[in-house]
Scaffold this active site. Structure first.
Site: not given
Ligand code: NAD
Length: 520
Positions: A173, A197, A305
């Protein structure tokens, strides 16, 4: 102008998002085979403005049949797209970058409204993604293979970078423009087709960017979008038609995606959670360094992140903490579209509650609260998920505020005596996404960059996210898979190298039977 009028004016009225027949807030469409279509999915996620709780749209979770159709469509489109000339592929992404520029204000307003970040930061989100679109537009340069003559007598060898097939992207997000743009433009420019997705929490700007990509000339089926949660992701990770999965999000989900997709034989890259340290040496330029640290810790309400979430002061730099607190206190908390806002709300009330609980835990475990943002609010936005800049000092490695990724505007401070202590703490932390050192000493900077085990290192640069001439290089627990999401490593991720060894004989030449492994 009332809040509601202001935010409504920001919404583009002519986009796919509003091609709907439902009453009330629209349902976000799927994109399959070049058409923006209504999903038959029954599970809906409300997309809310984090400053007001206004429901902007509903994200439908796609049915298994719709996901299947998207993958079959992408697979069919791949059969022709893979043979499309570099000139055509490149031309589409040149048009695409111009369309994004032409629509920048509209895109930023939409992003700001559904995600909550400030308008200026929303521009930054799109701009950093645009850099990767420009890399895709230059795909000819990135697709160059290698050739060597006379590897053996009359034998030459060359390499091709060939596409790999249907690629999948799963995005978080916090950067709903930049991170989808890390993925599909390069994958597609390399000759692959794509199923995206997006995050169900803020898919509107992502959909608008996909609509612009179609306007730029992508043929039907080359880019497809499905929405959903765990079920949809599982289907994507395990499907026989999928060649590669690119994931950006939390460590918890990234580990699931990496395990499932790897077991299913896919190429996988997962960019995940972080705990990014800043080290402040007493020889740093005080004012400028503190400004940089405050901006990187509290900008985007800490939901990056690469946000700086831990400050390690060395020696007398601890004396600058009152000045740091003063600078943080002066940041203006407001709805992202309001003029002068420095940070906006968190994405959901649940995220806000979690951050507040972590602050309380930090205090209970012995951290000293120098600045408390838990009761901060923005005038006129009583419903907003606001937390103001918060600073905890005397933090130690065992505390929950240090061990967990807070993903909020909270800076944990540890006061140390030496640079070596700081490096040891950073290297003992499981994450390896980003780190920054503030100093005027070249010797200290050199020691730091050689000894610290972190992917992205900034020297007097607080958020060292590289331009796509280089790759994003998070490491250790922040990343699974070897190759980064853009830059040269992404070209390697989205292609396979074919090595072709050739011998051409004139009709009159003979070649004896060779029973050895040698090329002759
Ligand atoms: P999230 O892991 O909750 O969601 C990411 C994606 O996974 C979404 O599309 C979501 O719908 C899907 N998802 C959620 N639960 C799932 C499940 N149980 N099984 C499969 N798919 C699922 O992450 P978020 O809250 O949207 O984003 C924030 C996180 O992303 C933070 O931890 C941040 O550090 C990380 N992030 C990392 C980077 C990087 O480059 N390292 C960049 C941006 C964000």
């Amino acid at each position: 102008m009332s809040t509601s009028q202001h935010t409504n004016a920001a919404l583009p009225a002519d986009t796919c998002i509003f091609n709907k027949t439902d009453q009330g807030a629209p349902r976000v469409p799927l994109l399959i085979g070049g058409a923006f279509i209504a999903s038959q999915g029954q599970e809906l996620h409300a997309v809310r403005n984090p400053a007001t709780q206004e429901i902007l749209a509903y994200t439908p979770f796609a049915t298994a049949e719709e996901v299947e159709r998207a993958l079959q469509t992408a697979s069919k489109a791949y059969q022709t797209w893979r043979h499309t000339s570099l000139q055509v592929r490149s031309g589409i992404f040149w048009r695409y970058q111009q369309l994004i520029r032409d629509n920048m204000e509209q895109l930023a307003a939409l992003l700001c409204r559904e995600q909550g970040k400030t308008l200026a930061d929303a521009h930054g989100d799109i701009q950093r993604g645009l850099e990767v679109v420009e890399q895709a537009a230059n795909i000819g340069h990135w697709q160059m293979g290698a050739i060597a003559q006379n590897i053996a007598g009359g034998v030459d060898t060359h390499t091709h970078l060939s596409p790999i097939g249907v690629c999948v992207g799963i995005t978080p997000f916090n950067f709903p423009a930049m991170i989808p743009l890390w993925m599909f433009p390069l994958a597609i420019a390399c000759g692959n087709t794509f199923v995206l997705k997006p995050s169900e929490q803020d898919p509107l700007v992502t959909m608008r960017l996909c609509e612009l990509a179609m306007q730029a000339g992508l043929p039907p089926g080359v880019l497809n979008v499905v929405h959903g949660g765990a079920e949809v992701v599982r289907q994507l990770c395990n499907h026989a038609l999928v060649a590669a999965v690119s994931f950006v999000g939390s460590s918890r989900v990234g580990q699931i995606v990496h395990r499932e997709a790897s077991l299913a034989g896919k190429r996988v890259q997962c960019m995940m959670g972080a705990k990014n340290h800043a080290v402040l040496l007493p020889d740093a330029v005080c004012e400028a360094s503190l400004n940089q640290i405050v901006g990187a810790a509290f900008g985007a309400a800490g939901q990056r992140c690469m946000a700086l979430s831990v400050l390690l002061t060395v020696g007398a730099a601890r004396d600058w903490l009152p000045l740091l607190v003063e600078k943080a206190r002066q940041l203006r908390l407001n709805a992202g579209h309001e003029a002068g806002a420095d940070l906006g709300p968190l994405i959901t009330p649940q995220a806000r509650d979690r951050v507040c609980q972590l602050i309380a835990r930090g205090q209970a475990q012995g951290a000293r609260l120098l600045l408390d943002g838990r009761s901060a609010s923005a005038p006129g936005y009583a419903q907003g998920n606001f937390v103001g800049p918060t600073i905890l000092a005397d933090v130690s490695c065992e505390m929950a505020v240090y061990q967990e990724e807070i993903f909020g505007p909270v800076l944990c401070v540890m006061q140390l005596d030496t640079l070596e202590q700081a490096i040891a703490i950073i290297n003992a932390n499981p994450h390896g996404n980003g780190v920054a050192l503030f100093t005027q000493s070249g010797a200290a900077a050199r020691q730091f960059q050689h000894e610290v085990e972190v992917g992205q290192i900034g020297v007097n640069v607080p958020i060292p996210v590289p331009s796509p001439l280089f790759s994003f290089t998070g490491s250790r627990a922040s990343k699974l898979g070897d190759l980064g999401p853009y830059g040269p490593q992404a070209i390697a991720f989205y292609t396979q190298t074919k090595t072709i060894t050739t011998r051409w004989l004139h009709a009159t030449q003979t070649a004896p039977a060779n029973t050895t492994i040698g090329l002759g």
